[in-house]
Design a protein around this motif. Structure first.
Motif, short mmCIF file in Angstrom:
data_model
loop_
_atom_site.label_atom_id
_atom_site.label_comp_id
_atom_site.label_asym_id
_atom_site.label_seq_id
_atom_site.Cartn_x
_atom_site.Cartn_y
_atom_site.Cartn_z
N ALA A 370 121.28 5.89 4.89
CA ALA A 370 121.38 4.23 4.30
C ALA A 370 122.90 4.31 4.52
O ALA A 370 123.33 3.33 4.62
CB ALA A 370 120.84 4.18 2.61
N PHE A 371 123.49 5.72 4.28
CA PHE A 371 124.89 5.49 4.66
C PHE A 371 125.16 5.14 6.18
O PHE A 371 126.36 3.73 6.33
CB PHE A 371 125.82 6.58 4.61
N ALA A 379 124.39 -4.22 4.28
CA ALA A 379 124.50 -3.36 3.30
C ALA A 379 123.64 -3.75 2.08
O ALA A 379 122.65 -3.03 1.48
CB ALA A 379 126.45 -3.81 2.50
N GLY A 380 123.08 -4.94 2.59
CA GLY A 380 121.45 -4.99 1.64
C GLY A 380 120.17 -4.44 1.77
O GLY A 380 119.82 -3.94 0.57
N ALA A 381 120.30 -3.74 2.96
CA ALA A 381 119.25 -3.00 3.56
C ALA A 381 120.20 -1.23 2.45
O ALA A 381 119.03 -0.20 2.03
CB ALA A 381 119.10 -2.33 5.33
N ALA A 382 121.40 -0.97 3.07
CA ALA A 382 121.72 0.17 2.47
C ALA A 382 121.74 -0.54 0.94
O ALA A 382 121.09 1.30 0.26
CB ALA A 382 123.09 0.20 2.45
N ARG A 383 121.30 -0.97 0.12
CA ARG A 383 121.36 -0.86 -1.31
C ARG A 383 120.04 -1.02 -1.54
O ARG A 383 119.32 0.10 -2.35
CB ARG A 383 121.76 -2.51 -1.68
N ASP A 384 119.03 -1.57 -0.66
CA ASP A 384 117.75 -0.89 -1.26
C ASP A 384 117.45 0.47 -0.54
O ASP A 384 116.49 1.22 -1.11
CB ASP A 384 116.93 -1.63 -0.09
N ALA A 412 125.49 2.00 -6.91
CA ALA A 412 126.38 0.32 -6.84
C ALA A 412 127.22 -0.10 -6.03
O ALA A 412 127.86 -1.29 -6.25
CB ALA A 412 127.52 1.02 -8.22
N ARG A 413 127.43 0.60 -5.17
CA ARG A 413 128.87 0.52 -4.37
C ARG A 413 128.45 -0.19 -3.25
O ARG A 413 128.88 -1.67 -3.09
CB ARG A 413 129.28 1.51 -3.49
N PHE A 414 127.30 -0.52 -1.89
CA PHE A 414 126.26 -0.92 -1.65
C PHE A 414 126.04 -2.33 -2.38
O PHE A 414 125.85 -3.67 -1.15
CB PHE A 414 125.46 -0.60 -0.43
N THR A 415 125.72 -2.31 -3.70
CA THR A 415 124.55 -3.09 -4.55
C THR A 415 125.73 -4.56 -4.27
O THR A 415 126.42 -5.98 -3.63
CB THR A 415 123.90 -3.17 -5.69
N GLY A 416 127.21 -4.45 -4.66
CA GLY A 416 129.06 -4.89 -4.59
C GLY A 416 128.52 -5.63 -2.95
O GLY A 416 128.94 -6.48 -2.89
N ALA A 417 128.64 -4.82 -2.17
CA ALA A 417 129.32 -5.04 -1.11
C ALA A 417 128.05 -6.10 -0.75
O ALA A 417 128.36 -6.85 0.32
CB ALA A 417 129.17 -3.90 0.00
#
Length: 545
Positions: A370-371, A379-384, A412-417
């Motif tokens: 994910a990172f 960032a969207g794929a990382a969030r999921d 939370a971080r990548f949801t914002g990104a």
């Protein structure tokens, strides 16, 4: 040469010749390049390190590399694998050749033989300290001392890779990334000012690894490890009490509080003088470590060095997965996040197949996948991916486990990104609640979650609430961390910004005036953060008129 078993076979990525050297095997790789076992024009063997092309293409790097690697030839070969030859600065491949030492790196030795007793740790530390004295005497600072860069022979440790660290660090600074290995870098090195005392910090970290099998600072991402190094005490779990004092002083956050290399060697003298044969490795190392060293020096295709007897049925599997994970992380550290992401896709699949979906190592591999997905720009794929990982770590490890809290933070971080500030705000609010309950209100990680909550609250459109959250955060930063702590100054910057966003430019102007004064005093007038708030002060002074 057909029966050499050091390293691994070449593949399609590898050259067959480098300068005058014939490439035989791959000895290893890291973020800076690949290292090959090579034969010279005669029969002697060399380790040839080839720099990754994207580093070699950095402006001015080639000249720096040749200069620094050539200077490393002045370092005594009694303590190192001596530098033999360096490529020309205009060569197609940039490389350096060092004498090949048929000895295991310290990390390999610990993996195969187990951790060392205190006497063995002292023996390794003394050899490294003697090597570093020679490195510093040549006007160099290593900058990347770690277990993989310490070869352990029966005659003592050999420190390698000191010839390129300064040139590489110069490239990293120019691109805002300090080169080195997280977990072993001193705080001042992370901030871009490595010196001889930084190598002493790394020596202390290597001693921790040799005695415990883990680094003093660890985490699921390099950023987490660097933050721990800057603000948290080291993890010394498992460290024998007789090593605690010297290791603790080496790992001091302040360079001037660390012992000098000469002082460390003086402390070692008391151990050495109690030993009847201090020149013999058998006086310091356990039999299992000596066997690994001996076997490494005379490999054969029919009788390779045996793995350690413990966990014999699973170790070949897990060791292969760990080696592939190290290679993927090296690709990410070298700037190729997409390649690291793709390798972790395969690693996650194989972890699930071999270890099971709920195994801690499988969950850890998913975290890295994910990172690097985020680092590769999605960032969207990382969030999921993190949303799924939060669910599974909560189920397997529990909601209060540190790893669960970590992936909550990443979600939370990548949801914002990914552009959803409102959802990120709500996730951060949950994280603040959980970290406060588990870690306490004053824990630095709780304060960091509050910082993200305030920012995403403002980004979601509620500048007044963000201003008030930042005001409370500044107050608690001052109380817990101190008025001059970087995180305190950073929180004050956000407080001033959201004060302006809430419509009070005059109050923001006054807050920035105070912050300019304090950042100038703490960081200096030319620090980028000082210059930033000077610009903000000018902007809001004009806006308030």
């Amino acid at each position: 040469m057909a029966d050499l078993m050091w390293g691994s076979p070449l593949d399609g990525r590898d050259p067959t010749t480098v300068g005058p050297y014939t490439v035989l095997r791959v000895l290893g790789q890291g973020g800076m390049g690949r290292v090959y076992l090579a034969r010279g024009l005669g029969t002697r063997l060399y380790a040839v390190k080839v720099i990754r092309p994207h580093l070699a293409d950095e402006d001015g790097f080639r000249a720096r590399f040749v200069r620094e690697a050539s200077a490393a030839r002045a370092v005594s070969g009694a303590f190192t694998a001596p530098v033999v030859e360096v490529s020309a600065s205009d060569a197609e491949l940039l490389w350096m050749a060092v004498a090949f030492v048929a000895a295991p790196p310290l990390d390999t030795l610990i993996e195969r033989a187990g951790v060392l007793p205190p006497a063995g740790v002292w023996w390794v530390a003394a050899g490294i300290a003697e090597a570093l004295l020679s490195v510093h005497g040549a006007g160099l600072v290593h900058r990347d001392l770690k277990p993989a860069n310490v070869l352990v022979t029966a005659d003592g440790p050999r420190v390698i890779d000191f010839g390129i660290a300064k040139a590489l660090d110069a490239v990293g600074t120019a691109s805002t990334q300090v080169m080195g290995t997280s977990g072993y870098m001193a705080p001042e090195h992370i901030r871009g000012a490595a010196g001889p005392a930084s190598d002493v910090f790394a020596l202390g970290a290597v001693m921790v690894f040799a005695a415990t099998g883990h680094a003093p600072f660890e985490g699921p991402s390099a950023g987490d490890v660097l933050a721990q190094t800057l603000y948290q005490p080291p993890n010394l779990n498992g460290l024998p009490s007789e090593l605690a004092d010297v290791v603790g002083r080496c790992l001091s956050k302040e360079p001037e509080a660390r012992p000098t290399l000469s002082q460390i060697l003086e402390e070692f003298r008391h151990h050495r003088d109690r030993t009847s044969a201090p020149h013999a490795a058998t006086s310091w190392l356990p039999a299992r470590a000596l066997a690994v060293i001996e076997g490494f020096g005379s490999p054969s295709p029919t009788a390779p060095t045996a793995p350690p007897p413990t966990s014999a049925t699973t170790r070949p599997i897990t060791a292969d997965l760990q080696e592939r994970a190290r290679e993927a992380q090296a690709l990410g550290a070298a700037g190729d996040a997409a390649a690291a992401r793709d390798q972790y896709v395969d690693l996650v699949r194989d972890h699930v197949r071999l270890l099971g979906a709920d195994h801690p190592d499988t969950l850890f591999a998913r975290d890295w996948h994910a990172f690097f997905t985020a680092e590769a720009g999605d960032a969207g794929a990382a969030r999921d991916l993190y949303a799924d990982l939060v669910r599974d770590r909560t189920r397997v490890l529990g909601p209060d486990h540190p790893d669960t809290l970590h992936v909550q933070n990443q979600h939370a971080r990548f949801t914002g990104a990914a552009g959803d500030a409102g959802a990120a705000r709500d996730l951060c609010a949950d994280l603040v609640r959980d970290r406060t309950r588990v870690l306490g209100a004053d824990d630095p990680q709780t304060l960091r979650a509050r910082d993200w909550h305030a920012r995403h609250t403002g980004l979601a459109g509620d500048a007044v609430a963000a201003r008030d959250l930042c005001a409370e955060l500044v107050r608690d930063h001052v109380r817990v961390l101190g008025a001059d702590h970087p995180d305190t100054l950073f929180a004050r910057d956000w407080h001033a910004f959201f004060t302006a966003e809430a419509g009070d430019a005059a109050a923001a102007r006054d807050l920035y005036a105070d912050l300019v004064r304090d950042r100038t005093r703490v960081l200096g007038a030319d620090h980028p953060d000082t210059l930033h708030v000077q610009g903000q002060l000018a902007h809001y002074t004009a806006a308030a008129e």
